[in-house]
Structure formats: C-alpha cells, structure tokens
Motif scaffolding. Structure first.
Motif, PDB file in Angstrom:
ATOM      1  N   ARG A 134       0.832  -1.214   0.000  1.00 20.67           N
ATOM      2  CA  ARG A 134       0.000   0.000   0.000  1.00 20.67           C
ATOM      3  C   ARG A 134       0.860   1.254   0.000  1.00 20.67           C
ATOM      4  NH1 ARG A 134      -3.632  -2.960   4.568  1.00 20.67           N
ATOM      5  NH2 ARG A 134      -4.817  -4.316   3.143  1.00 20.67           N
ATOM      6  N   ALA A 135       1.978   1.210   0.731  1.00 22.45           N
ATOM      7  CA  ALA A 135       2.875   2.356   0.738  1.00 22.45           C
ATOM      8  C   ALA A 135       3.510   2.568  -0.627  1.00 22.45           C
ATOM      9  CB  ALA A 135       3.970   2.151   1.791  1.00 22.45           C
ATOM     10  N   ALA A 136       3.618   1.495  -1.428  1.00 22.75           N
ATOM     11  CA  ALA A 136       4.198   1.596  -2.767  1.00 22.75           C
ATOM     12  C   ALA A 136       3.168   2.011  -3.815  1.00 22.75           C
ATOM     13  CB  ALA A 136       4.813   0.254  -3.164  1.00 22.75           C
ATOM     14  N   GLY A 137       1.918   2.240  -3.382  1.00 18.14           N
ATOM     15  CA  GLY A 137       0.892   2.686  -4.313  1.00 18.14           C
ATOM     16  C   GLY A 137      -0.183   1.675  -4.628  1.00 18.14           C
ATOM     17  N   LEU A 138      -0.030   0.440  -4.126  1.00 22.39           N
ATOM     18  CA  LEU A 138      -1.045  -0.597  -4.374  1.00 22.39           C
ATOM     19  C   LEU A 138      -2.053  -0.578  -3.235  1.00 22.39           C
ATOM     20  CD1 LEU A 138       1.356  -3.469  -5.537  1.00 22.39           C
ATOM     21  CD2 LEU A 138       0.103  -1.838  -6.945  1.00 22.39           C
ATOM     22  N   GLY A 139      -2.850   0.467  -3.213  1.00 19.30           N
ATOM     23  CA  GLY A 139      -3.779   0.663  -2.110  1.00 19.30           C
ATOM     24  C   GLY A 139      -4.933  -0.308  -2.071  1.00 19.30           C
ATOM     25  N   ASP A 140      -5.170  -1.048  -3.168  1.00 19.44           N
ATOM     26  CA  ASP A 140      -6.320  -1.953  -3.209  1.00 19.44           C
ATOM     27  C   ASP A 140      -5.980  -3.373  -2.775  1.00 19.44           C
ATOM     28  OD1 ASP A 140      -4.679  -2.424  -5.348  1.00 19.44           O
ATOM     29  OD2 ASP A 140      -6.299  -2.762  -6.791  1.00 19.44           O
ATOM     30  N   VAL A 141      -4.759  -3.601  -2.281  1.00 17.56           N
ATOM     31  CA  VAL A 141      -4.382  -4.938  -1.821  1.00 17.56           C
ATOM     32  C   VAL A 141      -5.164  -5.289  -0.559  1.00 17.56           C
ATOM     33  CG1 VAL A 141      -2.506  -6.324  -0.839  1.00 17.56           C
ATOM     34  CG2 VAL A 141      -2.084  -4.908  -2.855  1.00 17.56           C
ATOM     35  N   LYS A 142      -5.853  -6.425  -0.598  1.00 15.82           N
ATOM     36  CA  LYS A 142      -6.666  -6.867   0.544  1.00 15.82           C
ATOM     37  C   LYS A 142      -5.874  -7.805   1.456  1.00 15.82           C
ATOM     38  CE  LYS A 142     -11.001  -6.496  -2.051  1.00 15.82           C
ATOM     39  NZ  LYS A 142     -10.350  -5.952  -3.282  1.00 15.82           N
ATOM     40  N   ASN A 143      -5.138  -8.735   0.852  1.00 14.20           N
ATOM     41  CA  ASN A 143      -4.264  -9.627   1.605  1.00 14.20           C
ATOM     42  C   ASN A 143      -3.150 -10.104   0.679  1.00 14.20           C
ATOM     43  OD1 ASN A 143      -5.492 -11.694   0.038  1.00 14.20           O
ATOM     44  ND2 ASN A 143      -7.069 -11.986   1.600  1.00 14.20           N
ATOM     45  N   SER A 144      -2.068 -10.601   1.256  1.00 11.26           N
ATOM     46  CA  SER A 144      -0.934 -10.987   0.418  1.00 11.26           C
ATOM     47  C   SER A 144       0.022 -11.894   1.176  1.00 11.26           C
ATOM     48  CB  SER A 144      -0.173  -9.745  -0.065  1.00 11.26           C
ATOM     49  OG  SER A 144       0.423  -9.065   1.034  1.00 11.26           O
ATOM     50  N   ILE A 145       0.773 -12.670   0.389  1.00 12.61           N
ATOM     51  CA  ILE A 145       1.914 -13.427   0.902  1.00 12.61           C
ATOM     52  C   ILE A 145       3.021 -13.324  -0.136  1.00 12.61           C
ATOM     53  CG2 ILE A 145       0.646 -15.064   2.342  1.00 12.61           C
ATOM     54  CD1 ILE A 145       0.886 -17.083   0.030  1.00 12.61           C
ATOM     55  N   ALA A 146       4.230 -13.634   0.263  1.00 10.21           N
ATOM     56  CA  ALA A 146       5.357 -13.601  -0.662  1.00 10.21           C
ATOM     57  C   ALA A 146       6.450 -14.518  -0.154  1.00 10.21           C
ATOM     58  CB  ALA A 146       5.881 -12.171  -0.837  1.00 10.21           C
ATOM     59  N   ALA A 147       7.310 -14.919  -1.078  1.00  7.47           N
ATOM     60  CA  ALA A 147       8.456 -15.760  -0.739  1.00  7.47           C
ATOM     61  C   ALA A 147       9.666 -15.277  -1.517  1.00  7.47           C
ATOM     62  CB  ALA A 147       8.163 -17.222  -1.062  1.00  7.47           C
ATOM     63  N   ALA A 148      10.843 -15.634  -1.025  1.00 11.58           N
ATOM     64  CA  ALA A 148      12.073 -15.224  -1.693  1.00 11.58           C
ATOM     65  C   ALA A 148      12.215 -15.941  -3.028  1.00 11.58           C
ATOM     66  CB  ALA A 148      13.274 -15.523  -0.804  1.00 11.58           C
ATOM     67  N   TRP A 149      12.714 -15.203  -4.006  1.00  9.20           N
ATOM     68  CA  TRP A 149      13.033 -15.751  -5.331  1.00  9.20           C
ATOM     69  C   TRP A 149      14.543 -15.930  -5.349  1.00  9.20           C
ATOM     70  CZ3 TRP A 149      12.291 -12.442 -10.402  1.00  9.20           C
ATOM     71  CH2 TRP A 149      12.604 -13.223 -11.519  1.00  9.20           C
ATOM     72  N   THR A 150      14.995 -17.183  -5.303  1.00  6.44           N
ATOM     73  CA  THR A 150      16.416 -17.452  -5.075  1.00  6.44           C
ATOM     74  C   THR A 150      16.965 -18.457  -6.075  1.00  6.44           C
ATOM     75  OG1 THR A 150      15.957 -19.279  -3.549  1.00  6.44           O
ATOM     76  CG2 THR A 150      16.102 -17.071  -2.603  1.00  6.44           C
ATOM     77  N   ALA A 151      18.299 -18.445  -6.195  1.00  9.36           N
ATOM     78  CA  ALA A 151      19.034 -19.484  -6.922  1.00  9.36           C
ATOM     79  C   ALA A 151      20.218 -19.864  -6.039  1.00  9.36           C
ATOM     80  CB  ALA A 151      19.501 -18.967  -8.275  1.00  9.36           C
ATOM     81  N   GLY A 152      20.037 -20.879  -5.205  1.00  7.28           N
ATOM     82  CA  GLY A 152      21.040 -21.218  -4.224  1.00  7.28           C
ATOM     83  C   GLY A 152      21.143 -20.099  -3.197  1.00  7.28           C
ATOM     84  N   GLU A 153      22.347 -19.557  -3.025  1.00 10.92           N
ATOM     85  CA  GLU A 153      22.558 -18.447  -2.097  1.00 10.92           C
ATOM     86  C   GLU A 153      22.262 -17.095  -2.741  1.00 10.92           C
ATOM     87  OE1 GLU A 153      23.240 -18.741   1.112  1.00 10.92           O
ATOM     88  OE2 GLU A 153      23.081 -20.909   0.804  1.00 10.92           O
ATOM     89  N   ARG A 154      22.050 -17.082  -4.024  1.00  7.49           N
ATOM     90  CA  ARG A 154      21.802 -15.825  -4.722  1.00  7.49           C
ATOM     91  C   ARG A 154      20.356 -15.388  -4.524  1.00  7.49           C
ATOM     92  NH1 ARG A 154      21.833 -14.883 -11.259  1.00  7.49           N
ATOM     93  NH2 ARG A 154      21.237 -12.691 -11.209  1.00  7.49           N
ATOM     94  N   ARG A 155      20.159 -14.105  -4.213  1.00 10.31           N
ATOM     95  CA  ARG A 155      18.832 -13.541  -4.004  1.00 10.31           C
ATOM     96  C   ARG A 155      18.428 -12.745  -5.244  1.00 10.31           C
ATOM     97  NH1 ARG A 155      16.614 -16.080   0.453  1.00 10.31           N
ATOM     98  NH2 ARG A 155      18.450 -17.121   1.280  1.00 10.31           N
ATOM     99  N   ILE A 156      17.476 -13.269  -5.992  1.00  9.81           N
ATOM    100  CA  ILE A 156      17.036 -12.611  -7.222  1.00  9.81           C
ATOM    101  C   ILE A 156      15.931 -11.606  -6.928  1.00  9.81           C
ATOM    102  CG2 ILE A 156      16.077 -12.982  -9.521  1.00  9.81           C
ATOM    103  CD1 ILE A 156      17.267 -15.784  -9.437  1.00  9.81           C
ATOM    104  N   GLY A 157      15.074 -11.912  -5.963  1.00  6.06           N
ATOM    105  CA  GLY A 157      13.975 -11.015  -5.628  1.00  6.06           C
ATOM    106  C   GLY A 157      12.919 -11.733  -4.811  1.00  6.06           C
ATOM    107  N   ALA A 158      11.658 -11.559  -5.192  1.00  3.74           N
ATOM    108  CA  ALA A 158      10.557 -12.172  -4.446  1.00  3.74           C
ATOM    109  C   ALA A 158       9.418 -12.512  -5.404  1.00  3.74           C
ATOM    110  CB  ALA A 158      10.059 -11.222  -3.355  1.00  3.74           C
ATOM    111  N   VAL A 159       8.606 -13.477  -4.997  1.00  7.54           N
ATOM    112  CA  VAL A 159       7.395 -13.823  -5.729  1.00  7.54           C
ATOM    113  C   VAL A 159       6.223 -13.637  -4.771  1.00  7.54           C
ATOM    114  CG1 VAL A 159       7.824 -16.264  -5.197  1.00  7.54           C
ATOM    115  CG2 VAL A 159       6.153 -15.651  -6.953  1.00  7.54           C
TER     116      VAL A 159
END
Length: 251
Positions: A134-159
């Motif tokens: 919501r702070a990033a501008g997605l004010g209509d988000v009702k609920n959410s989950i996320a997990a790390a997007w990784t390749a071994g020890e490398r951190r690519i981002g999130a899903v």
C-alpha cells in the motif's frame, strides 16, 4: 500433520492458525508438483521470458487461490521492481512503476522477505507486507503473501500472491517458496544460456577477424611475390640483352 511440518526446511514462518486436515496437505503437495511442472516446461519450449512469466504468474494465482500474482526483481541499487507480465493487474496499475527500496538495517518486511524468507502470517495474510504494498501505491491490496526468489545463495527477488477470497495458508506459502526456488534455477539457466550465446558471438567475431587477417597476409604475400617475379623478369631480360650486345662486340 500440522502446518509447520508441511513446510520446506528453508525459510521461516510464524503462523497463528489451527492444524489443517491431511487432505489439504496432500493438495498442497499436488500443487507443488504442478508448480514444478509449470516452471520446467519452459525448458522444452521456445517461449520468451515475458510470456513465460505471464503464464507462471497465472499458475501461481490458480494454485494459491489468489486474484493476482507477480515476480519482483532485485535491482543493483537494492530496489525491487516488478518483473514483466504480472498476472491480474490492470494496464494502468501502479504496480508497473512501483519501487520497493530495501533499507540498510535489514529489519524491514522486504529485507526479511528477500534475504531470510521470514514472514508473519496471521488470519490469512501478512500485515507487514500489506502495508508495504500500500505504501508503494497498491492501495487496493486486501491480503498478500510472498516468498524469496532465489538461486542457491543468490537472491534474485521475491514472488508474491495477492487477494485470496479465502485468505492465504501456510501451504500456499509453501507453494510460493517452491516456485521461487525452481524459478531461480531457471533464471540462472537462462542467464548462462544468454552468456553462452554472447560468448559464441564474440568467438565468431574473433574467428572472422582472424580469417580477414590471414586473407590480408596471403594477399600481401601474393603481391610481394608478383612484384619480385616482375623485377626478376625485368632484370633477367636486361642481363641477357647486355650479354648479347657484348657477344656481338666480341665477334
């Protein structure tokens, strides 16, 4: 079997909810297999990455009961930006321009998510993540989950998955973590494939330059031989003519 036992070894999760039926765990396992199949199918297709991520995000939404899903890529300046073709977002959605800046102390929701895969899940959502979106501008988000997007020890981002009518569960998060890990390996494979392609191009350019150089050397050698033969031919004629004249004088 309780929720915590159904989760993979990597990542942390604090869930405040009751035990789930065994059949739900089995459905999560089936969903995980479907998720792996969706990711691995890219290797056998000619699909480009935008099309693949669009399809994979749709698969995530279907497996977790979400209305929307997206991959977020970690940039070189510590900023998360949405990967191409998120699922379920309107063309005018602020998701395409949103940037999530990682803090320096490592205690924020985004930092914990990307680097430690640490998530609070309460009543079907992660409140800390909801506030972040919501702070990033997605004010209509009702609920959410996320997990790390990784390749071994490398951190690519999130899903991330958004807006489940029933709310998200620990099993949904398990599916996201599995997809994040497998998609990370695929991303690494794609980068290696691209690098191999670039190396092949550079090698071909080097071989072409070598052939051009050898052709120039050969052409230069031919020209030198031609000039030498011409000079030798002219000198020989002069010597023969001079000898003939001398013989005539002697006679």
């Amino acid at each position: 079997m309780d929720t915590a036992a159904a989760l993979p070894a990597t990542g942390k999760l604090r869930v405040v909810e009751g035990a789930k039926p065994k059949r739900q765990v089995e459905r999560s396992h089936e969903a995980a297999i479907a998720a792996v199949a969706a990711v691995s199918s890219y290797l056998d297709s000619d699909e480009d990455l935008p099309s693949f991520f669009a399809r994979l995000s749709a698969t995530i939404a279907d497996l977790t009961g979400a209305s929307r899903a997206a991959f977020w890529r970690l940039g070189p300046r510590g900023t998360l930006a949405v990967q191409v073709a998120p699922h379920g977002f309107d063309d005018e959605s602020p998701v395409y321009t949103a940037r999530l800046q990682l803090g320096a102390n490592g205690n924020g929701a985004v930092e914990r998510l990307v680097f430690t895969d640490d998530l609070d899940l309460l009543k079907g959502t992660s409140a800390a993540l909801d506030e972040t979106w919501r702070a990033a501008g997605l004010g209509d988000v009702k609920n959410s989950i996320a997990a790390a997007w990784t390749a071994g020890e490398r951190r690519i981002g999130a899903v991330a998955a958004y807006d489940s009518p029933r709310g998200f569960t620990g099993h949904d998060l398990w599916v996201l973590r599995l997809i994040g890990s497998v998609a990370g390996l695929l991303w690494q494979y794609k980068e290696s494939e691209d690098e191999l392609g670039h190396t092949a191009v550079r090698l071909e350019e080097a071989m072409s330059a070598r052939r051009h150089l050898l052709n120039n050397i050969a052409a230069g050698g031919d020209e030198a031989r031609r000039r030498f033969a011409s000079a030798l031919h002219d000198d020989s004629l002069q010597l023969l003519t001079s000898a003939e004249l001398q013989l005539e004088r002697i006679r």
